[in-house]
Write an enzyme that holds these catalytic residues in place. Structure first.
Site, short mmCIF file in Angstrom:
data_model
loop_
_atom_site.label_atom_id
_atom_site.label_comp_id
_atom_site.label_asym_id
_atom_site.label_seq_id
_atom_site.Cartn_x
_atom_site.Cartn_y
_atom_site.Cartn_z
N GLY A 66 -0.95 26.99 -16.30
CA GLY A 66 -0.26 26.93 -17.58
C GLY A 66 -0.85 27.92 -18.58
O GLY A 66 -1.94 28.45 -18.38
N CYS A 67 -0.12 28.16 -19.63
CA CYS A 67 -0.55 29.16 -20.63
C CYS A 67 -1.80 28.69 -21.36
O CYS A 67 -2.80 29.42 -21.42
CB CYS A 67 0.58 29.47 -21.59
SG CYS A 67 1.36 28.03 -22.34
N TYR A 68 -1.77 27.48 -21.92
CA TYR A 68 -2.97 26.99 -22.62
C TYR A 68 -4.17 26.90 -21.67
O TYR A 68 -5.27 27.31 -22.02
CB TYR A 68 -2.70 25.62 -23.24
CG TYR A 68 -1.83 25.62 -24.48
CD1 TYR A 68 -2.16 26.40 -25.58
CD2 TYR A 68 -0.71 24.80 -24.57
CE1 TYR A 68 -1.37 26.37 -26.74
CE2 TYR A 68 0.06 24.76 -25.73
CZ TYR A 68 -0.26 25.55 -26.81
OH TYR A 68 0.50 25.50 -27.95
N THR B 91 -4.88 28.69 -19.10
CA THR B 91 -5.42 30.01 -18.80
C THR B 91 -6.37 30.47 -19.89
O THR B 91 -7.51 30.88 -19.62
CB THR B 91 -4.27 31.03 -18.64
OG1 THR B 91 -3.45 30.62 -17.54
CG2 THR B 91 -4.80 32.43 -18.37
N ALA B 92 -5.90 30.41 -21.15
CA ALA B 92 -6.75 30.86 -22.25
C ALA B 92 -8.00 29.99 -22.38
O ALA B 92 -9.11 30.49 -22.59
CB ALA B 92 -5.96 30.83 -23.56
#
Lengths: 345, 345, 345, 345
Positions: free
Chosen positions: A148-150, A152-153
């Site tokens: 997911g995007c969150y 990953t960061a």
């Protein structure tokens, strides 16, 4: 390679089309859909005019098997549960951008997603595609569950610390901020322009689906981590995520020590850029690119470490990372098709 | 009342002009400047055309004494140090929107502001103008030090908890987000449109001048609080602050207990709205108004409380609160001239 | 006065609530709805918390007659056709913010709106509520048809010229730009944040419903005008309209002559500000206020006049103008409740 | 090829670095500066970290001659006047992105730019680099004068019509809208975030420097065109230009006839996309790409043609077009390094 995309009319799909257009090893792209068969992709996305003149095909396993080597699923919840297994059995590589196959424990999935989990047997075959930390497993994977995007960061921002013994493991707080593209293409009150511009919102407090995904990885990395606090916010911008991460140091440290730890961890990573002393990344500095940029600091007054991790949620947080996984799975140089300089301004 | 404004060409000054235009007890407004004498305010602000046709006057204590009853200082650092004392001695009320008089300890001021502090004698005369908690002192004050924008949102969000015994006092983290108007009117690289739009930035990490201001108040309220972690961010919007505040509960609590604590604390406050269960404020919901809206939650998994506090930084975080103080000092009904419904959308 | 609003959950309704809250002659406000009866307005608009604690009532002519003196209709097409006549017959003043009653010729309405027109008898009773030019008729009107947002900016910008003999009457081109709030509150693909931000769009080319409304008035003012070219655009902002108007001068003129013409025309108008030589208004300079600001120039090279007219589409382009009409109808001072300084920045 | 850039710290320079990074025939890039020698480009642009680790070199003709084959000048007015000739004499190709060499008549330059023109001898050597219409001359050019952003969008939108006999040649009006990046990187009041967001502005009315550039080309194409009306506006977004162009048809025509004219004109142009019936481009549909997208319509009511032409001002309006010219001059396939799918959303 011949590549198929299911869900090309969503933002993840559109971004795959942008990026794959530059990929030297992709000869053909076929677009599948289970709801918009027959529509030309240009009708949905005029920006693709004269670049992709392609109709959406219905999904038929026999055709998929014939036509493509790899299938990207850029689909809403529930679709991958149904199709990923069948496509893999047909002999195609599967790269799933949805959240369906990310959580190992189906009961956790069901608690956070409020819907039925995919079959355990399918989940177990999927490798979590975070290349910087799972590269070896990705190489031989047949099914990739793209992060997911969150997560990953957050995970790239936390990994070196969590794998060290420098921090208090119950002290992790992630204050995350995202552009609106992460919410997808379906119009809604929350992302209606008149209500979102000149506005800053917090949402899904204590309930975001990415919480168990982050916790799962952190726990794999270090059994001492169990829960974190994670609150997501919507920024009046389209692309970009910043995770501001707060962690208590277990004992006195220095910014230099921390930076060295991160530099060492990511020394060979082409897509992670650890910023020098006193420099903190802004989201626009990775806009349109596959980079994750990280800045960090230590506050002697409070004994607290602050980590700032930014990505373009549509690239490193979704389609770019998916292509990075595609490259690894197929033995291509990892940055193939991803040598994108951030677009600035 | 006859009112003077020093610094009318900045955003704080412009907002005072917007709000005072509706104030029934203000008969006259005189604009002073130490650098732009002779300029008509409409040249600087065409939006004031045909509303304020006024020239900026030079500051002369004898004239000020003659002409006005109250002076608002909406000035850059250093100006109030020089003028606030003289104006007060001339018998005028002083409401200072700058940070010059907020910190009681001059050495703390000098450490964070990197410049000489105002005279101690002057600082001691100034009352910190946070009406919800300092109302009694404001009533008899001659000099008001108007709170900073971040401190206003943060302190109103934290006060009930910090005054209780429910939390671990070394666990406070404030992740703050602001629109760009807080950075003032001088063009700069950081607020250049092309670099700020579609961008999200963190800045002044561990170094923001509002940190000691917040800590000073928290410590006054509860000696157990000494330091906090506070990181400010810039949002691509003009107005609005959200402070997302993280605190560790000392023992198990419930959202109901917390909400009751806040409801009780702000029961009689017209400008603080504690939101009901499951509702969290967005910045636009207080846009252009003097409200501070607060939402809160407790996470049983982590034992952590999250408080969301939003204000319009130019109103409750600056000029609106200044007028609220003006009303209290002069015995006017506290909401006079401030009955602004938020502008939405 | 007791006032009713039908359609309070839309943006026009919300703005009426913001503005009427400051109106000294409005004692009570009742909210009516034909679809959301029983809902509290705060559920729809949290920014109204603790200001308006009101439930939407079903529309019943007998109750309306009893409860209110004036009804504002801030409704989608078709509602006013049905209700405006009945409410007027019940003895209440009607101020209709929809387009239902603006076009005198039903066949024109049907051609542009693609739906059935209101009864001719009803249309004939409605006075077009552009106060600067129709004030005398408004004074005695029972039903006001409140002008559209684009027509307001365009007509105020064109009136003095069209009523003069200075221009070629078939040369009028209006390039109009609007913030997204004009599109209303219903989420749609065109106003989805991710598709509207960092984007600029043209829409409804040659087909906007406001074209016949503008032409009707221009033709009333000067029979020599029949058609205009009008193209609307969407700007990535929420509030504000700029109409850039191009007209060919019939013979050589000067900027001075033109400005004098405009100054004379609007000399007694409190809500129209004609800007001085070389100054052109930006939309933000009227943000949140009831002003229409006008700049103009003449180009000797081309013999063309350019007029720049800006309004806040939600205020002067809708709810503010509606209240201005309300004041005129009831003999109140015309600016009552509308003394709003533009919010800047 | 070895390439030099003068002015790499501006937005045009940064975009050249983004695009040239993907150009297969560019082996080396050297950055020159006359004011920031010794600075590493990463200090100015952190988004280039780990991609370009290069110091700015002072400009010395002997070194330039040695080090590079082509020089891009992305510089403020006046620099190219001084350097372009010298660099060309040293045997390097010159591609000038500034306006210094665009206007053939020095007196016109001086009237609009309010500064001394470049030497006539230099101007005469420069070829106006609009590939779609000047390709043959570009092939053998030594010095390219790269078109301005507004002229690119306007000229591509007008060329087929102006070269036809379908229109009234004194009727051309261009209402142009641009993102803020066109204003460059220097902070200013007009592009200060707090004053530009939620705002729409008109600027340089009747005075924009691109007017004579557009008129010069139109007049070259058709002697019947002499002057046009052109008004530029600033949109609260970073990238993108839309030119909405109004022209009176000389006699009755149809949308079909017009579209056929445009389709024919651009049949072999890879970077111009003429949109189908009823479709009009938005600026985001070319974001980050080298496309110019054109929509058009004819209004029978008014006899007026409306053309909508959009580009990304930093790509097709500056650096992308410069590389297109570079490709043509050097016999590379024209789209080399420019196969960029627009970034959406």
């Amino acid at each position: 390679m011949r590549v198929g995309i299911i869900g090309a009319t969503g933002y993840g799909g559109a971004e795959l089309l942008r990026l794959l257009n530059q990929h030297p090893h992709v000869q053909d792209i076929i677009l599948y859909s289970s709801s918009k068969e027959g529509m030309n992709i240009q009708e949905s996305y005029p920006h693709l005019s004269e670049i992709y003149n392609k109709e959406l095909q219905s999904i038929n396993i026999d055709s998929v098997k014939e036509e493509v080597d790899t299938v990207f699923l850029a689909t809403p919840p529930g679709v991958s549960s149904e199709w990923a297994g069948k496509i893999a059995e047909a002999g195609c590589q599967v790269i799933d951008l949805s959240g369906d196959l990310r959580l190992e424990d189906p009961s956790v999935y069901e608690a956070w997603y409020k819907r039925e989990a995919a079959p355990s047997s399918l989940i177990q075959k999927a490798v979590y595609g975070l290349p910087e930390w799972n590269r070896e497993w990705i190489k031989s994977a047949k099914i990739i569950s793209n992060p997911g995007c969150y997560p990953t960061a957050t995970l790239l921002g936390l990994a070196p610390l969590v794998k060290s013994d420098l921090i208090e493991f119950d002290s992790i707080i992630v204050d995350a901020k995202s552009g609106t593209s992460g919410a997808g293409r379906s119009p809604s009150a929350i992302t209606h322009y008149s209500e979102m511009n000149e506005n800053f919102k917090i949402y899904q407090i204590n309930q975001h689906k990415h919480v168990p995904e982050i916790e799962q990885l952190l726990h794999q990395w270090n059994k001492k981590v169990s829960t974190i606090t994670f609150q997501p916010h919507l920024v009046p911008m389209v692309r970009g995520i910043m995770a501001t991460i707060y962690v208590k140091a277990r004992k006195k440290t220095t910014e230099q020590e921390l930076r060295e730890l991160y530099r060492e961890a990511y020394r060979h990573e082409r897509f992670v850029r650890v910023r020098p002393d006193g420099q903190y990344p802004a989201t626009k500095e990775v806009y349109g690119s596959n980079y994750c940029d990280i800045g960090l600091t230590y506050d002697e007054r409070t004994g607290r470490i602050t980590i700032v991790s930014v990505i373009d949620n549509v690239v490193k947080g979704a389609s770019g990372q998916a292509i990075q996984n595609f490259n690894i799975m197929n033995g291509f140089e990892e940055g193939t098709g991803l040598k994108l300089v951030p677009m600035y301004p």
